[in-house]
Motif scaffolding. Structure first.
Motif: not given
Length: 281
Positions: A151-159
């Motif tokens: 969730s942290s990685a996907s949130g950052a790269f998704g942003e």
């Protein structure tokens, strides 16, 4: 290209993804063949959701369509598989990745917010929207690839990629009087987005969002705790295209109301391949 036993999408839907969502489609080719069909099911749903504002004549009709999708996805969790050509593929993806329904809720809510004339009051709201939409899709993609704690990685790269995605669609949104830019940057001059002629104020804000996306990617890429492993990488790999888009959008001759927001496919393929080989976004 994909495993026929796991790919339940009609051929024409896959072709539409290849043409209209080529960043994510190209990234998905780095995933195992047996999971590509599941990833494509998510991307096909997102394509349909993005099209809703352009297909309805008033917001209420759009709200009805989004609610229909909520009910249809809720029905999948209750064992119902009917109502749309995407449903069998979505049902298979949900089962394969044990995808939780609340992720779909967040994603659909974010896309429905795009119906508004001024959906983003400021840059922070735009960043949050990108996480709720693209970040959620990346997280579910990683689940399909066997990784549930991203969730942290996907949130950052998704942003980062989500901001670029909004900019890619900025011209089309302006055509239906929706400003995919932070309103505080326009200082009340949002008509500059709808005039049909690129105004300096709108161009400056557009380029500021592109710089923000590049900065978000750079920050996420430097944080080793956010680095996805090889298995989850294909779900987020397209975020590696953010710098190329940011450079395109920074060009003085780029007009988001008229210019095609695209980078040649071969350049994107090379960029994605290089990042995949390094196992870094």
């Amino acid at each position: 290209m994909s495993d026929p036993q796991t790919n339940l999408l009609p051929p024409q839907v896959i072709e539409q993804l290849r043409r209209e969502d080529s960043d994510r489609f190209l990234s998905s080719l780095f995933a195992p063949a047996e999971t590509r069909g599941h990833l494509w099911a998510l991307y096909a749903l997102d394509r349909d959701l993005k099209q809703i504002p352009h297909k309805v004549s008033e917001p209420m009709l759009g709200a009805i369509r989004f609610q229909w999708w909520r009910d249809t996805i809720g029905g999948i969790y209750q064992g119902q598989q009917q109502g749309h050509e995407l449903v069998p593929a979505l049902a298979a993806a949900i089962e394969a990745g044990s995808l939780p329904p609340e992720r779909f809720h967040a994603w659909l809510d974010a896309r429905e917010d795009e119906m508004a004339e001024d959906p983003f009051a400021d840059m922070e709201m735009m960043r949050s929207h990108a996480r709720r939409a693209e970040g959620t899709i990346m997280e579910m993609g990683a689940m399909l690839l066997g990784r549930s704690e991203t969730s942290s990685a996907s949130g950052a790269f998704g942003e980062a990629y989500g901001l670029i995605d909004l900019l890619k669609r900025c011209g089309a949104a302006a055509g239906r009087r929706s400003a995919f830019l932070p309103m505080d940057g326009l200082a009340g001059k949002h008509e500059a987005v709808f005039s049909g002629r690129l105004a300096p104020e709108a161009k400056a804000v557009f380029q500021a969002v592109a710089r923000e996306a590049a900065a978000r990617l750079k920050e996420a890429s430097r944080d080793t705790s956010l680095r996805p492993d090889a298995a989850a990488l294909p779900a987020m790999l397209h975020a590696g295209l953010v710098p190329a888009y940011a450079r395109l959008f920074a060009r003085e001759d780029f007009d988001f109301l008229r210019s095609a927001p695209e980078i040649p496919a071969f350049r994107r393929q090379i960029a994605l391949m290089a990042r995949a080989m390094r196992r870094r976004i």
